[in-house]
Design a protein around this motif. Structure first.
Motif, short mmCIF file in Angstrom:
data_model
loop_
_atom_site.label_atom_id
_atom_site.label_comp_id
_atom_site.label_asym_id
_atom_site.label_seq_id
_atom_site.Cartn_x
_atom_site.Cartn_y
_atom_site.Cartn_z
N THR A 4 0.85 -1.19 0.00
CA THR A 4 0.00 0.00 0.00
C THR A 4 0.87 1.23 0.00
OG1 THR A 4 -1.70 -1.16 1.26
CG2 THR A 4 -1.82 1.24 1.21
N HIS A 5 0.71 2.06 -1.03
CA HIS A 5 1.48 3.29 -1.13
C HIS A 5 0.72 4.42 -0.45
CE1 HIS A 5 4.28 1.41 -3.88
NE2 HIS A 5 3.26 1.02 -4.63
N SER A 6 1.47 5.35 0.11
CA SER A 6 0.87 6.50 0.77
C SER A 6 -0.04 7.26 -0.20
CB SER A 6 1.97 7.43 1.28
OG SER A 6 1.42 8.63 1.79
N SER A 7 -1.21 7.67 0.27
CA SER A 7 -2.16 8.36 -0.60
C SER A 7 -1.65 9.71 -1.08
CB SER A 7 -3.49 8.54 0.13
OG SER A 7 -3.30 9.31 1.32
N ASP A 8 -0.69 10.29 -0.35
CA ASP A 8 -0.19 11.60 -0.76
C ASP A 8 1.08 11.49 -1.60
OD1 ASP A 8 1.61 10.78 1.13
OD2 ASP A 8 1.55 12.60 2.34
N LEU A 9 1.44 10.27 -1.97
CA LEU A 9 2.66 10.06 -2.74
C LEU A 9 2.43 10.36 -4.22
CD1 LEU A 9 5.60 9.07 -2.86
CD2 LEU A 9 4.70 6.76 -3.21
N ARG A 10 3.25 11.22 -4.78
CA ARG A 10 3.13 11.56 -6.18
C ARG A 10 4.01 10.64 -7.02
NH1 ARG A 10 4.93 17.47 -6.59
NH2 ARG A 10 6.26 16.81 -4.87
N THR A 11 3.52 10.34 -8.22
CA THR A 11 4.29 9.52 -9.14
C THR A 11 5.29 10.40 -9.89
OG1 THR A 11 2.45 7.99 -9.42
CG2 THR A 11 4.15 7.97 -11.12
N VAL A 12 6.50 9.92 -10.01
CA VAL A 12 7.54 10.66 -10.74
C VAL A 12 7.14 10.75 -12.21
CG1 VAL A 12 9.97 10.57 -11.46
CG2 VAL A 12 9.33 9.89 -9.13
N PRO A 13 7.32 11.92 -12.84
CA PRO A 13 7.01 12.03 -14.27
C PRO A 13 7.70 10.93 -15.07
CG PRO A 13 7.48 14.19 -13.37
CD PRO A 13 7.78 13.20 -12.28
N ASP A 14 7.00 10.46 -16.10
CA ASP A 14 7.46 9.27 -16.83
C ASP A 14 8.86 9.45 -17.42
OD1 ASP A 14 6.73 6.58 -17.86
OD2 ASP A 14 7.00 7.57 -19.81
N ASP A 15 9.15 10.64 -17.96
CA ASP A 15 10.46 10.81 -18.58
C ASP A 15 11.58 10.75 -17.55
OD1 ASP A 15 9.51 13.25 -17.51
OD2 ASP A 15 10.88 14.41 -18.77
N ILE A 16 11.34 11.27 -16.36
CA ILE A 16 12.35 11.20 -15.28
C ILE A 16 12.51 9.76 -14.81
CG2 ILE A 16 12.93 11.95 -12.96
CD1 ILE A 16 13.10 14.23 -14.91
N ALA A 17 11.38 9.09 -14.58
CA ALA A 17 11.43 7.71 -14.09
C ALA A 17 12.14 6.79 -15.08
CB ALA A 17 10.02 7.20 -13.81
N ARG A 18 11.82 6.91 -16.35
CA ARG A 18 12.44 6.06 -17.36
C ARG A 18 13.93 6.35 -17.49
NH1 ARG A 18 9.19 3.34 -20.84
NH2 ARG A 18 10.69 3.57 -22.54
N ARG A 19 14.30 7.61 -17.39
CA ARG A 19 15.71 7.97 -17.48
C ARG A 19 16.53 7.27 -16.41
NH1 ARG A 19 18.87 9.62 -21.23
NH2 ARG A 19 17.25 11.10 -21.89
N ILE A 20 15.97 7.11 -15.21
CA ILE A 20 16.71 6.55 -14.09
C ILE A 20 16.57 5.04 -13.99
CG2 ILE A 20 16.79 6.51 -11.55
CD1 ILE A 20 16.11 9.54 -11.70
N VAL A 21 15.38 4.53 -14.25
CA VAL A 21 15.12 3.10 -14.06
C VAL A 21 15.67 2.26 -15.23
CG1 VAL A 21 13.28 1.36 -13.98
CG2 VAL A 21 13.14 3.43 -12.56
#
Length: 441
Positions: A4-21
């Protein structure tokens, strides 16, 4: 496990997430470090949701990485409910599924120390810990110096030398050092070099083995599996040999190690140790050495300073380690609901510790995007921290220091004369190519 993820947790923008992951995101260092900066400023513990990968937190600040590393029981390496289903090295879901198929349900092949948690981790790490203590390494000072002189004499001459510093020099010296300490015959070093490069370069499509389909979704896992099979075949014979005919080398120490019940460690553990030493003990040092040489080319004033005052060399080594950070990540899993940096983290959530990002954090380092060998203090975490801190860190520093002490007095100038290339990997790597012109006296 249901996470369960925190309800106030924002998802990292896709371009940033893909660049790092994604491994391919690491082929452009400028864009990668800009992504790290964005994370630290905006979502230092943001949730990455990249197609084909399990959701995970991107831990980008120095303080947050250290908070997690200091609490190994709360953030284990092997996972929470089933240690066989969690890996500290991030792979895609397809790659994890392939690995599980061939291992009977595990997402890792061998019980290497990075996959284990205390107390098992403490026991296995202790098998070779004494060999890597500074006092023990003192006896290797002169032998390593001879190996450094030999490496320089083999490849470099007085006058102008044009070479790919990574492929022609940096990959070979650390390998020769660790294999000499380990007890691998010099004649077998080309095989070890090929296998270590297959291992480290597995995520890069251009570095795939000929027996692996580079476009397969499981390509990285297939390459790792094939490479590990080759490592096993070689090291199994080595284990048998050292148990029958012990020698004064590190391979014998590991092969002869026994558990508390008096029995030898299972071969999987022993070969896992051999694998860790052969890969982490080589590629990280060569990556850092190449980074240092590139920085000396970019900063002739630094080269002049260390030539005039060799006492600056340890600072050059330390800053080279911070700048390179050749181990880019490890993944931990939260054992219970908790907080990191005041932010809620749910039990079972995976956290990707971004060491490169942490080592460029302005809150931990003054002017972090400037290469400064006089940096004091320089508490980088290129070797990690806590129980999983790199066992070979003192040896790595020793190898780098000795090579620079031998090479820099002869090095009049260094220039980068061609395209530098980076290994496209999100885990272990650095420069793939660095064409240089070295002028030696």
């Amino acid at each position: 496990m249901t996470v369960t993820h925190s309800s106030d947790l924002r998802t990292v923008p896709d371009d940033i997430a893909r660049r790092i992951v994604l491994p391919e995101g690491h082929g452009d260092e400028s864009a990668l470090f800009e992504a790290y900066r964005w994370l630290r400023r905006n979502q230092p513990l943001g949730l990455a949701q990249v197609d084909g990968y399990d959701p995970l937190r991107l831990v980008s600040t120095y303080a947050d990485v250290m908070e997690i590393e200091r609490q190994p029981a709360l953030f284990p390496s092997a996972g929470v409910e089933n240690k066989y289903e969690h890996s500290p090295i991030l792979r895609s879901q397809a790659e994890d599924d392939f690995t599980k198929e061939i291992t009977g349900g595990r997402v890792w092949h061998l019980p290497v120390v990075v996959n284990l948690d205390p107390p098992e981790h403490t026991q296995v790490r202790g098998v070779a810990a004494d060999w890597f203590r500074p006092l023990q390494l003192k006896k290797w000072e002169e032998p390593i110096r001879e190996l450094a002189r030999e490496a320089i004499g083999r490849r470099l001459t007085g006058g102008v030398n044009e070479l790919d510093f990574v492929q022609d020099f940096a990959l070979r010296y650390p390998l020769h050092v660790i294999m000499t300490i380990f007890g691998v015959p010099e004649a077998d070093e080309p095989l070890m070099l090929a296998l270590t490069q297959d291992f480290a370069g597995a995520p890069d499509p251009e570095l795939r083995r000929s027996d692996v389909d580079a476009l397969s979704p499981q390509a990285t896992a297939r390459q790792l599996s094939a490479t590990l099979d080759d490592f096993r075949a070689y090291f199994a014979a080595m284990v048998e040999d050292r148990r029958a005919r012990p020698r004064d080398d590190l391979a014998t120490v590991i092969a002869q190690a026994r558990r508390e019940d008096g029995e030898y460690y299972p071969d999987a553990y022993t070969i896992g140790w051999f694998l860790a030493i052969s890969t982490a003990g080589h590629d990280t040092t060569s990556s850092t050495m190449s980074t240092i040489m590139e920085q000396l080319a970019l900063h002739p004033d630094v080269l002049a300073a260390v030539k005039a005052d060799p006492s600056l060399i340890p600072g050059l080594v330390n800053e080279g380690l911070r700048w390179c950070s050749p181990v880019k990540h490890f993944v931990r899993q939260a054992a219970q609901d908790t907080t990191v940096g005041g932010r809620t983290v749910g039990k079972g959530e995976r956290l990707m510790l971004l060491y490169q990002s942490a080592n460029r954090d302005v809150d931990a380092f003054d002017d972090p995007d400037t290469f400064r060998i006089e940096r004091r203090p320089n508490r980088h975490i290129a070797f990690g921290y806590g129980p999983h801190q790199c066992l070979g860190m003192h040896l790595a520093r020793q190898e780098l220091r000795i090579m620079l002490e031998e090479l820099l007095p002869r090095l009049e100038s260094v220039q980068v004369v061609g395209e530098r290339r980076i290994v496209r990997t999100n885990f272990l790597g650095g420069l793939r190519n660095l064409p240089v012109r070295l002028t030696l006296n």
